[in-house]
Design a protein around this motif. Structure first.
Motif, PDB file in Angstrom:
ATOM      1  N   VAL A 295       0.840  -1.082   0.081  1.00 23.37           N
ATOM      2  CA  VAL A 295      -0.056  -0.051   0.065  1.00 23.37           C
ATOM      3  C   VAL A 295       0.814   1.375  -0.134  1.00 23.37           C
ATOM      4  O   VAL A 295       0.565   2.117   0.908  1.00 23.37           O
ATOM      5  CB  VAL A 295      -0.960  -0.128   1.222  1.00 23.37           C
ATOM      6  CG1 VAL A 295      -2.144  -0.881   1.102  1.00 23.37           C
ATOM      7  CG2 VAL A 295      -0.270  -0.237   2.455  1.00 23.37           C
ATOM      8  N   GLY A 296       1.915   1.212  -0.902  1.00 25.48           N
ATOM      9  CA  GLY A 296       2.626   2.431  -0.793  1.00 25.48           C
ATOM     10  C   GLY A 296       4.041   2.232  -1.487  1.00 25.48           C
ATOM     11  O   GLY A 296       5.046   2.529  -0.648  1.00 25.48           O
ATOM     12  N   ASP A 297       4.143   1.495  -2.645  1.00 22.59           N
ATOM     13  CA  ASP A 297       5.500   1.214  -2.886  1.00 22.59           C
ATOM     14  C   ASP A 297       5.604   1.890  -4.472  1.00 22.59           C
ATOM     15  O   ASP A 297       4.598   2.232  -5.054  1.00 22.59           O
ATOM     16  CB  ASP A 297       5.844  -0.313  -3.126  1.00 22.59           C
ATOM     17  CG  ASP A 297       6.033  -0.764  -1.692  1.00 22.59           C
ATOM     18  OD1 ASP A 297       7.144  -0.500  -1.241  1.00 22.59           O
ATOM     19  OD2 ASP A 297       5.268  -1.508  -1.410  1.00 22.59           O
ATOM     20  N   PRO A 298       6.767   1.797  -5.148  1.00 24.67           N
ATOM     21  CA  PRO A 298       6.845   2.568  -6.383  1.00 24.67           C
ATOM     22  C   PRO A 298       5.962   1.659  -7.322  1.00 24.67           C
ATOM     23  O   PRO A 298       6.097   0.420  -7.485  1.00 24.67           O
ATOM     24  CB  PRO A 298       8.595   2.495  -6.527  1.00 24.67           C
ATOM     25  CG  PRO A 298       8.797   1.433  -5.749  1.00 24.67           C
ATOM     26  CD  PRO A 298       8.157   1.626  -4.584  1.00 24.67           C
TER      27      PRO A 298
ATOM     28  N   CYS B  70       1.937   3.587  -5.830  1.00 20.76           N
ATOM     29  CA  CYS B  70       2.254   4.517  -4.851  1.00 20.76           C
ATOM     30  C   CYS B  70       0.994   5.066  -4.073  1.00 20.76           C
ATOM     31  O   CYS B  70      -0.200   5.013  -4.372  1.00 20.76           O
ATOM     32  CB  CYS B  70       2.611   5.719  -5.777  1.00 20.76           C
ATOM     33  SG  CYS B  70       1.291   6.738  -6.674  1.00 20.76           S
ATOM     34  N   GLY B  71       1.270   5.441  -2.683  1.00 17.95           N
ATOM     35  CA  GLY B  71       0.153   6.435  -1.823  1.00 17.95           C
ATOM     36  C   GLY B  71      -0.213   7.544  -2.389  1.00 17.95           C
ATOM     37  O   GLY B  71       0.902   8.123  -2.880  1.00 17.95           O
TER      38      GLY B  71
ATOM     39  N   ARG C 156      -0.052  17.671  -2.079  1.00 22.25           N
ATOM     40  CA  ARG C 156       1.391  18.339  -2.091  1.00 22.25           C
ATOM     41  C   ARG C 156       1.895  18.507  -0.617  1.00 22.25           C
ATOM     42  O   ARG C 156       1.403  19.005   0.092  1.00 22.25           O
ATOM     43  CB  ARG C 156       1.269  19.617  -2.724  1.00 22.25           C
ATOM     44  CG  ARG C 156       0.605  19.797  -4.282  1.00 22.25           C
ATOM     45  CD  ARG C 156       1.695  19.147  -5.074  1.00 22.25           C
ATOM     46  NE  ARG C 156       1.418  19.114  -6.552  1.00 22.25           N
ATOM     47  CZ  ARG C 156       1.839  18.315  -7.430  1.00 22.25           C
ATOM     48  NH1 ARG C 156       3.153  17.501  -7.024  1.00 22.25           N
ATOM     49  NH2 ARG C 156       1.697  18.268  -8.616  1.00 22.25           N
ATOM     50  N   ASP C 157       2.914  18.102  -0.699  1.00 18.78           N
ATOM     51  CA  ASP C 157       3.904  18.111   0.793  1.00 18.78           C
ATOM     52  C   ASP C 157       2.982  17.420   1.728  1.00 18.78           C
ATOM     53  O   ASP C 157       3.126  17.777   2.949  1.00 18.78           O
ATOM     54  CB  ASP C 157       4.324  19.755   0.947  1.00 18.78           C
ATOM     55  CG  ASP C 157       5.080  20.272   0.086  1.00 18.78           C
ATOM     56  OD1 ASP C 157       5.902  19.644  -0.190  1.00 18.78           O
ATOM     57  OD2 ASP C 157       4.913  21.464  -0.304  1.00 18.78           O
ATOM     58  N   GLY C 158       2.447  16.511   1.364  1.00 19.82           N
ATOM     59  CA  GLY C 158       1.729  15.489   2.468  1.00 19.82           C
ATOM     60  C   GLY C 158       2.375  14.380   2.783  1.00 19.82           C
ATOM     61  O   GLY C 158       3.514  14.217   2.416  1.00 19.82           O
ATOM     62  N   HIS C 159       2.065  13.639   3.722  1.00 16.79           N
ATOM     63  CA  HIS C 159       2.539  12.344   4.262  1.00 16.79           C
ATOM     64  C   HIS C 159       2.315  11.143   3.323  1.00 16.79           C
ATOM     65  O   HIS C 159       1.233  11.384   2.713  1.00 16.79           O
ATOM     66  CB  HIS C 159       1.894  12.164   5.585  1.00 16.79           C
ATOM     67  CG  HIS C 159       2.560  10.809   6.053  1.00 16.79           C
ATOM     68  ND1 HIS C 159       3.867  10.502   6.630  1.00 16.79           N
ATOM     69  CD2 HIS C 159       1.831   9.446   6.409  1.00 16.79           C
ATOM     70  CE1 HIS C 159       3.964   9.399   6.866  1.00 16.79           C
ATOM     71  NE2 HIS C 159       2.761   8.832   6.854  1.00 16.79           N
ATOM     72  N   PRO C 160       3.099  10.507   2.948  1.00 20.98           N
ATOM     73  CA  PRO C 160       4.687  10.531   3.288  1.00 20.98           C
ATOM     74  C   PRO C 160       5.856  11.198   2.593  1.00 20.98           C
ATOM     75  O   PRO C 160       6.837  11.161   2.698  1.00 20.98           O
ATOM     76  CB  PRO C 160       4.936   9.122   3.194  1.00 20.98           C
ATOM     77  CG  PRO C 160       4.348   8.409   1.870  1.00 20.98           C
ATOM     78  CD  PRO C 160       2.870   9.425   1.931  1.00 20.98           C
ATOM     79  N   ALA C 161       5.077  11.932   1.588  1.00 22.50           N
ATOM     80  CA  ALA C 161       6.198  12.494   0.633  1.00 22.50           C
ATOM     81  C   ALA C 161       7.248  13.644   1.470  1.00 22.50           C
ATOM     82  O   ALA C 161       8.327  13.613   1.285  1.00 22.50           O
ATOM     83  CB  ALA C 161       5.360  13.490  -0.466  1.00 22.50           C
ATOM     84  N   ALA C 162       6.421  14.289   2.334  1.00 21.09           N
ATOM     85  CA  ALA C 162       7.305  15.403   2.880  1.00 21.09           C
ATOM     86  C   ALA C 162       7.621  14.849   4.252  1.00 21.09           C
ATOM     87  O   ALA C 162       8.309  15.888   5.041  1.00 21.09           O
ATOM     88  CB  ALA C 162       6.338  16.744   3.077  1.00 21.09           C
TER      89      ALA C 162
ATOM     90  N   ARG D  70      11.003   9.747  -3.363  1.00 17.81           N
ATOM     91  CA  ARG D  70       9.490  10.541  -3.250  1.00 17.81           C
ATOM     92  C   ARG D  70       8.721  10.696  -4.404  1.00 17.81           C
ATOM     93  O   ARG D  70       7.559  10.590  -4.202  1.00 17.81           O
ATOM     94  CB  ARG D  70       9.891  12.135  -2.520  1.00 17.81           C
ATOM     95  CG  ARG D  70       8.702  12.942  -2.447  1.00 17.81           C
ATOM     96  CD  ARG D  70       9.095  14.293  -1.991  1.00 17.81           C
ATOM     97  NE  ARG D  70       8.009  15.089  -1.794  1.00 17.81           N
ATOM     98  CZ  ARG D  70       7.910  16.306  -1.161  1.00 17.81           C
ATOM     99  NH1 ARG D  70       9.276  16.651  -0.437  1.00 17.81           N
ATOM    100  NH2 ARG D  70       7.004  17.016  -0.906  1.00 17.81           N
ATOM    101  N   ALA D  71       9.491  11.060  -5.525  1.00 13.94           N
ATOM    102  CA  ALA D  71       8.484  10.849  -6.866  1.00 13.94           C
ATOM    103  C   ALA D  71       7.904   9.705  -7.302  1.00 13.94           C
ATOM    104  O   ALA D  71       7.250   9.522  -8.054  1.00 13.94           O
ATOM    105  CB  ALA D  71       9.667  11.354  -7.959  1.00 13.94           C
TER     106      ALA D  71
END
Length: 413
Positions: A117-120, A146-147, A151-157, A167-168
């Motif tokens: 639930v959140g891999d490339p 990806c999850g 913008r600038d949310g979790h888990p990106a930031a 991150r991308a």
């Protein structure tokens, strides 16, 4: 659903010979423990019969009155090493050197299906394809890609604040309703199995003001903003338009309600930062058939409120699906899943409820009606144990054999 075990015979009426028969077993069928002993037959990767009368197969295993149950399903894992993957070379190194061992580790502990639930997106879907084709040995893999976050949310930031390359790829950041819809359509076109949306981080935040996210002694602090409601609604609506289940990362009551009212099918982590004091929220989960995925393994120790909430929602009749939030650097893949079954019991669920959460309920969370039960016509993902897991949940560790798609993939006796 009521199911009465019965022998399945070929149309000719002659005694059936199956690919594999497990003889003289007690059975937990994914919902309940069956009375008596049964023979379980497998043919062509499916369960063909569950019979109180003796049946025969080309290969037979004497269970010696041990226990057969469905393979465990972990509906919330992070598979790629977020701390090691930072460029194409490290991604290749992970996939060559680390990935096969992680897959095998799940099987060694009786986990036959995992949901990432959140891999490339491209990497995890390529891994899924290699497992399905037999190029890689591992559990059945389901993936959201990806999850999806603001913008600038979790888990990106947060998790990926110092790793822009990852991150991308691990996080899909969107800034408008149209960007949200476009990303969900892209993921659907990539043939993901479900959609995961992150509505917030893992910290208390009331109102629309910025709030601080951090893991003490590890990461942070970071200022974050909640995912706007119109974007959350657009993501869930688009997922449903494409026939995909939408599960939402939440941490507190008001966000959980917002997600459910927006149409979420499940809550990842549920409510972990505060006690659930709103009984109408629990009723809303029941009325809308929303699953609660506690992830006690990753968060129970830091969030005692989550532990209490698990018992409260379970006692009320909310559907609980096993998910660990397993990620690189903590515990052992697969063993964490067994620990989650024990932590659910420690939180106040019964062993039977914990087993249901890790089998038929997790299959429901993954929208795989062919998994999680011992019943003719279902996939032959089975565990043979030497002791009764419905009596003592730690007996899931007394593993003798693991069967995946009708094939014995792990033998410990």
């Amino acid at each position: 659903m009521t199911y009465e075990p019965a022998i399945t015979k070929p149309q000719s009426g002659d005694p059936a010979t199956y690919d594999l028969v497990i003889r003289r077993a007690h059975v937990f069928d994914g919902h309940k423990a069956l009375n008596g002993l049964y023979d379980i037959a497998v043919m062509g990767g499916e369960i063909a019969a569950v019979s109180a009368s003796p049946i025969h197969g080309a290969k037979e295993i004497d269970a010696a009155e041990g226990w057969v149950m469905p393979g465990l399903i972990d509906s919330h894992i992070h598979f790629y090493n977020v701390f090691a993957v930072s460029d194409p070379a490290s991604m290749d190194a992970f996939e060559e050197n680390e990935l096969p061992g992680r897959l095998d580790s799940f099987l060694q502990y009786g986990v036959t299906t995992i949901k990432s639930v959140g891999d490339p997106t491209s990497g995890i879907l390529a891994t899924r394809a290699k497992i399905a084709s037999g190029q890689l040995r591992g559990p059945r893999l389901l993936a959201t890609g990806c999850g999806v976050t603001g913008r600038d949310g979790h888990p990106a930031a947060t998790i990926f604040s110092k790793n822009p390359w990852a991150r991308a790829r691990f996080a899909g950041e969107v800034g408008t309703v149209q960007e949200m819809r476009d990303l969900i359509h892209y993921l659907a076109d990539m043939k993901v199995d479900a959609i995961k949306i992150l509505s917030e981080g893992a910290c208390a935040c009331h109102s629309d003001e910025k709030y601080v996210w951090q893991i003490p002694g590890f990461l942070g602090p970071f200022e974050l903003e909640r995912l706007p409601l119109d974007m959350l609604q657009a993501g869930i609506e688009t997922a449903h338009e494409r026939g995909l289940r939408a599960t939402v990362h939440t941490a507190q009551q008001d966000v959980a309600r917002e997600a459910i009212e927006a149409g979420a099918d499940a809550l990842e982590h549920g409510v972990m930062n505060e006690p659930i004091t709103d009984d109408s929220l629990i009723q809303l989960m029941i009325d809308r058939d929303v699953m609660f995925v506690p992830t006690l393994y990753a968060h129970g120790e830091a969030h005692p409120e989550l532990v209490a909430n698990v018992k409260k929602v379970s006692d009320a009749g909310v559907g609980i699906a096993l998910g660990t939030d397993t990620f690189a650097g903590k515990g052992i893949y697969g063993e964490n899943t067994l620990a989650e079954t024990e932590l659910m019991v420690a939180a106040g669920m019964t062993p039977l409820q914990s087993l249901v959460a890790g089998t038929s309920a997790a299959a429901k969370q993954c929208e795989r009606a062919d998994l999680g039960v011992v019943e003719p016509g279902k996939r032959a993902d089975l565990l043979l144990l030497s002791a009764d897991p419905t009596e003592n949940i730690s007996n899931v560790r007394k593993l003798r054999k693991v069967i995946l798609n009708g094939e014995i993939v792990v033998e410990k006796d």
